[in-house]
Enzyme design. Structure first.
Site, PDB file in Angstrom:
ATOM      1  N   GLY A  79       0.847  -1.185   0.000  1.00  0.00           N
ATOM      2  CA  GLY A  79       0.000   0.000   0.000  1.00  0.00           C
ATOM      3  C   GLY A  79       0.885   1.237   0.000  1.00  0.00           C
ATOM      4  O   GLY A  79       2.096   1.138   0.228  1.00  0.00           O
ATOM      5  N   GLN A  81       1.272   3.584   2.093  1.00  0.00           N
ATOM      6  CA  GLN A  81       1.997   3.776   3.360  1.00  0.00           C
ATOM      7  C   GLN A  81       2.517   2.438   3.896  1.00  0.00           C
ATOM      8  O   GLN A  81       2.493   2.186   5.107  1.00  0.00           O
ATOM      9  CB  GLN A  81       1.093   4.467   4.391  1.00  0.00           C
ATOM     10  CG  GLN A  81       0.886   5.951   4.142  1.00  0.00           C
ATOM     11  CD  GLN A  81       2.161   6.785   4.391  1.00  0.00           C
ATOM     12  OE1 GLN A  81       3.190   6.283   4.837  1.00  0.00           O
ATOM     13  NE2 GLN A  81       2.074   8.070   4.087  1.00  0.00           N
ATOM     14  N   SER A  82       2.998   1.600   3.009  1.00  0.00           N
ATOM     15  CA  SER A  82       3.461   0.265   3.404  1.00  0.00           C
ATOM     16  C   SER A  82       4.671   0.314   4.340  1.00  0.00           C
ATOM     17  O   SER A  82       5.702   0.915   4.004  1.00  0.00           O
ATOM     18  CB  SER A  82       3.836  -0.514   2.145  1.00  0.00           C
ATOM     19  OG  SER A  82       4.599  -1.656   2.471  1.00  0.00           O
ATOM     20  N   ASN A  83       4.532  -0.334   5.491  1.00  0.00           N
ATOM     21  CA  ASN A  83       5.678  -0.465   6.402  1.00  0.00           C
ATOM     22  C   ASN A  83       6.742  -1.377   5.793  1.00  0.00           C
ATOM     23  O   ASN A  83       7.936  -1.175   5.988  1.00  0.00           O
ATOM     24  CB  ASN A  83       5.224  -1.062   7.733  1.00  0.00           C
ATOM     25  CG  ASN A  83       4.242  -0.165   8.451  1.00  0.00           C
ATOM     26  OD1 ASN A  83       4.502   1.030   8.630  1.00  0.00           O
ATOM     27  ND2 ASN A  83       3.104  -0.714   8.864  1.00  0.00           N
ATOM     28  N   ALA A  85       7.403  -1.823   2.562  1.00  0.00           N
ATOM     29  CA  ALA A  85       8.143  -1.125   1.503  1.00  0.00           C
ATOM     30  C   ALA A  85       9.205  -0.217   2.123  1.00  0.00           C
ATOM     31  O   ALA A  85      10.354  -0.177   1.660  1.00  0.00           O
ATOM     32  CB  ALA A  85       7.173  -0.320   0.640  1.00  0.00           C
TER      33      ALA A  85
END
Ligand code: PLP
Length: 349
Positions: A79, A81-83, A85
């Site tokens: 997503g 705001q992917s943690n 990524a």
């Protein structure tokens, strides 16, 4: 599977030390009183600096493999705001690897968010490709195609699936269970095993590693996986598939095939607390998250840990988790997402 067999297979996996381990294992009396259980928290939110959270445990294995394969660029997705990524972007920078991120957005023409994980991705120099929800459904193919293009250009890409949740990444949480066992052995956590391990579940890797190893390692006979988006049937399938792949890895590392077959913890996927959608929490969940911060100084996030912890409190109220039992909650991180969306809390503060 005996502890010895699992220990030996895990110890032989190539791994790059990225996290600050062991993470603290703490008792939280105020929350124990609030929930009516003996609550301990595994602080995987404190597993590092800006790259902290649960993903770094998977990345220790995945990036070790990437480096052994001679990769010079890693690709992953999530997503916006992917943690995961963000952790990948920062760890890749640390190892001198380029990082390409495919991040899901609602509107391709809208400006990217300035803050939170996106800021950290950009600080790390990751190349961000926004993609639509429809493209995201084909994420594995999309990343395979991007990797093929890079290969034609003479680069050496390594693709990490969503959440780092493949059979190898998931073994990061088998290693986490080994870590808790060792902490119990030196007297932390009161030395007695827990009754149940509870954690948030999004892409399934954390669940797969915990279910595979919690019982074998003598950490807890049961795991309660708190779904934050899809339903229990989906995660039973998904996590089951990841576990099967993890077992193949263990066999490749020398564990006898019959020994890895039957060893899982009793396992429940609890989807009562997944809320309206991925990333969207109910008023009650948000208010509970605020209450937890005020009682304990622990900050949960509305996407994962807040839903999971609220779900735990509900499961205790229903009697699905026995009042008075010893509970190990894994705090899987997520702070940058909290800071990125302060408006979410406006009416809860
Ligand atoms: C990714 C994530 C999870 C879920 O872990 P999975 O292994 O993807 O199921 C839980 N909490 C936080 C904060 C996360 O970033």
């Amino acid at each position: 599977m005996s502890q010895h067999v699992l220990d030996a297979a895990l110890a032989s996996l190539p791994r790059i030390a990225l996290a600050h381990l062991p993470t603290p294992l703490i008792e939280v009396p105020a929350l124990s009183r609030r929930l009516g259980v003996d609550l301990w928290i595994k602080r995987d939110d404190a597993s590092s600096g800006a790259e902290a959270g649960n993903k770094i445990r998977k990345l220790e294995l995945l990036l070790a493999r990437a480096v052994r394969e001679g990769a010079d660029v890693v690709l992953t997705c999530g997503g916006i705001q992917s943690n995961h990524a963000r952790a990948t972007a920062l760890c890749a920078a640390r190892l001198g690897l380029r990082c390409v991120l495919f991040l899901r957005v609602a509107d391709l023409t809208a400006r990217l968010p300035d803050g939170g994980n996106v800021l950290l991705d950009r600080l790390a120099g990751a190349e961000i490709h926004p993609i639509t929800h429809a493209q995201y459904r084909e994420r594995d193919q999309l990343m395979a195609d991007a990797a093929a293009t890079l290969r034609r250009l003479g680069q050496r890409p390594y693709v990490i699936p969503e959440g780092g949740s493949d059979g190898l990444g998931a073994l990061g949480y088998a290693l986490a269970m080994r870590e808790v066992r060792d902490q119990l052995a030196v007297g932390l956590g009161g030395a007695r095993p827990y009754d149940v391990v509870v954690h948030a579940c999004g892409s399934g890797g954390t669940a797969a590693g915990c279910v595979l190893a919690a019982k074998v390692m003598g950490v807890a006979p049961r795991v309660r996986t708190m779904a934050v988006c899809d339903d229990a049937a989906y995660f039973e399938r998904r996590v089951g598939a990841i576990m099967a792949e993890s077992r193949e890895w263990l066999v490749r590392q020398g564990a006898p095939a019959d020994a890895v077959a039957a060893s899982e913890a009793d396992w429940t996927v609890d989807d009562h607390a997944r809320g309206p959608a991925y990333g969207v929490a109910t008023d009650e969940q948000r208010r509970f998250l605020v209450e937890v911060s005020r009682l304990s100084g622990l900050v949960l996030d509305p996407v994962y840990t807040g839903k999971a912890f609220h779900g735990l409190s509900r499961a205790i109220s229903r009697g699905d988790v026995t009042p008075g039992s010893r509970v190990l909650f894994i705090h899987t991180g997520g702070l940058p997402g909290v800071l990125a969306n302060p408006e979410v809390f406006e009416d809860a503060l």
